[in-house]
Design a protein around this motif. Sequence first.
Motif, PDB file in Angstrom:
ATOM      1  N   LEU A  51       0.835  -1.205   0.000  1.00  0.00           N
ATOM      2  CA  LEU A  51       0.000   0.000   0.000  1.00  0.00           C
ATOM      3  C   LEU A  51       0.871   1.256   0.000  1.00  0.00           C
ATOM      4  O   LEU A  51       0.615   2.207  -0.747  1.00  0.00           O
ATOM      5  CB  LEU A  51      -0.921  -0.015   1.221  1.00  0.00           C
ATOM      6  N   TRP A  52       1.894   1.255   0.822  1.00  0.00           N
ATOM      7  CA  TRP A  52       2.806   2.403   0.902  1.00  0.00           C
ATOM      8  C   TRP A  52       3.504   2.666  -0.435  1.00  0.00           C
ATOM      9  O   TRP A  52       3.659   3.813  -0.851  1.00  0.00           O
ATOM     10  CB  TRP A  52       3.826   2.158   2.012  1.00  0.00           C
ATOM     11  N   ARG A  53       3.916   1.579  -1.099  1.00  0.00           N
ATOM     12  CA  ARG A  53       4.664   1.725  -2.361  1.00  0.00           C
ATOM     13  C   ARG A  53       3.780   2.068  -3.553  1.00  0.00           C
ATOM     14  O   ARG A  53       4.200   2.812  -4.427  1.00  0.00           O
ATOM     15  CB  ARG A  53       5.428   0.418  -2.660  1.00  0.00           C
ATOM     16  N   LEU A  54       2.565   1.521  -3.609  1.00  0.00           N
ATOM     17  CA  LEU A  54       1.794   1.582  -4.838  1.00  0.00           C
ATOM     18  C   LEU A  54       0.552   2.461  -4.805  1.00  0.00           C
ATOM     19  O   LEU A  54      -0.034   2.721  -5.854  1.00  0.00           O
ATOM     20  CB  LEU A  54       1.393   0.161  -5.274  1.00  0.00           C
ATOM     21  N   VAL A  55       0.133   2.897  -3.632  1.00  0.00           N
ATOM     22  CA  VAL A  55      -1.005   3.815  -3.563  1.00  0.00           C
ATOM     23  C   VAL A  55      -0.438   5.211  -3.364  1.00  0.00           C
ATOM     24  O   VAL A  55       0.302   5.454  -2.422  1.00  0.00           O
ATOM     25  CB  VAL A  55      -1.973   3.440  -2.422  1.00  0.00           C
ATOM     26  N   PRO A  56      -0.774   6.139  -4.277  1.00  0.00           N
ATOM     27  CA  PRO A  56      -0.151   7.461  -4.219  1.00  0.00           C
ATOM     28  C   PRO A  56      -0.450   8.223  -2.941  1.00  0.00           C
ATOM     29  O   PRO A  56      -1.567   8.217  -2.444  1.00  0.00           O
ATOM     30  CB  PRO A  56      -0.736   8.196  -5.429  1.00  0.00           C
TER      31      PRO A  56
END
Length: 194
Positions: free
Chosen positions: A185-190
């Motif tokens: 979530l941290w890496r792929l959700v802006p």
Amino acid sequence: MSMQAIADAKRSQAAALIVIVAGVVAALQIGKLPPALPALAESLGMTLMQSGFLLSLVQLAGMSLALAVGLSADGLGLRRSMLMGLLVLGVASAMGSFALSVPELMFWRALEGLGFLWVTLRAPGLIRKLVDAQQVRKLLGYWGAYMPAGTALTLLVGPLWLPAWGWQTWWCLFAVLSWAMALVLWRLVPADVA
């Protein structure tokens, strides 16, 4: 529609699907308990009444803390609230695996309820911010299946896992899944939609 607009729409939809999967991971934490009850009763000497209370702790957290969690999440932002919830779920599950008594396990279960609320209360709003109006209905429809999907998975896998590896590793498995989901979530959700 330009190629860039199509690519952006696909990225936004993928991010929304990640939010939905995060909800499923949170629901796994709720569903992990029923298949583990016999092992917990044997290991910790848990009574039937304690089992019932342990099962209802998440609902109790929902009734008593939902408003407070919702208000605190406004200050955190949608994405950060979900990240916080997944991290709390992971910590509570990992620490719960070391529980030596029923009250200790109940404490960590109540903390899981708090993490669950942080994830699930903010997810629909984040989905709405990520995608355009044409995709919102479909994705919120998918979101509606997060709880049955998570609990069904634990009810299917639990009876195979628990006899072979025990309830402590079952708790550790869900800690790792929560932390892994937080990373995704941290890496792929802006961050700018939080």
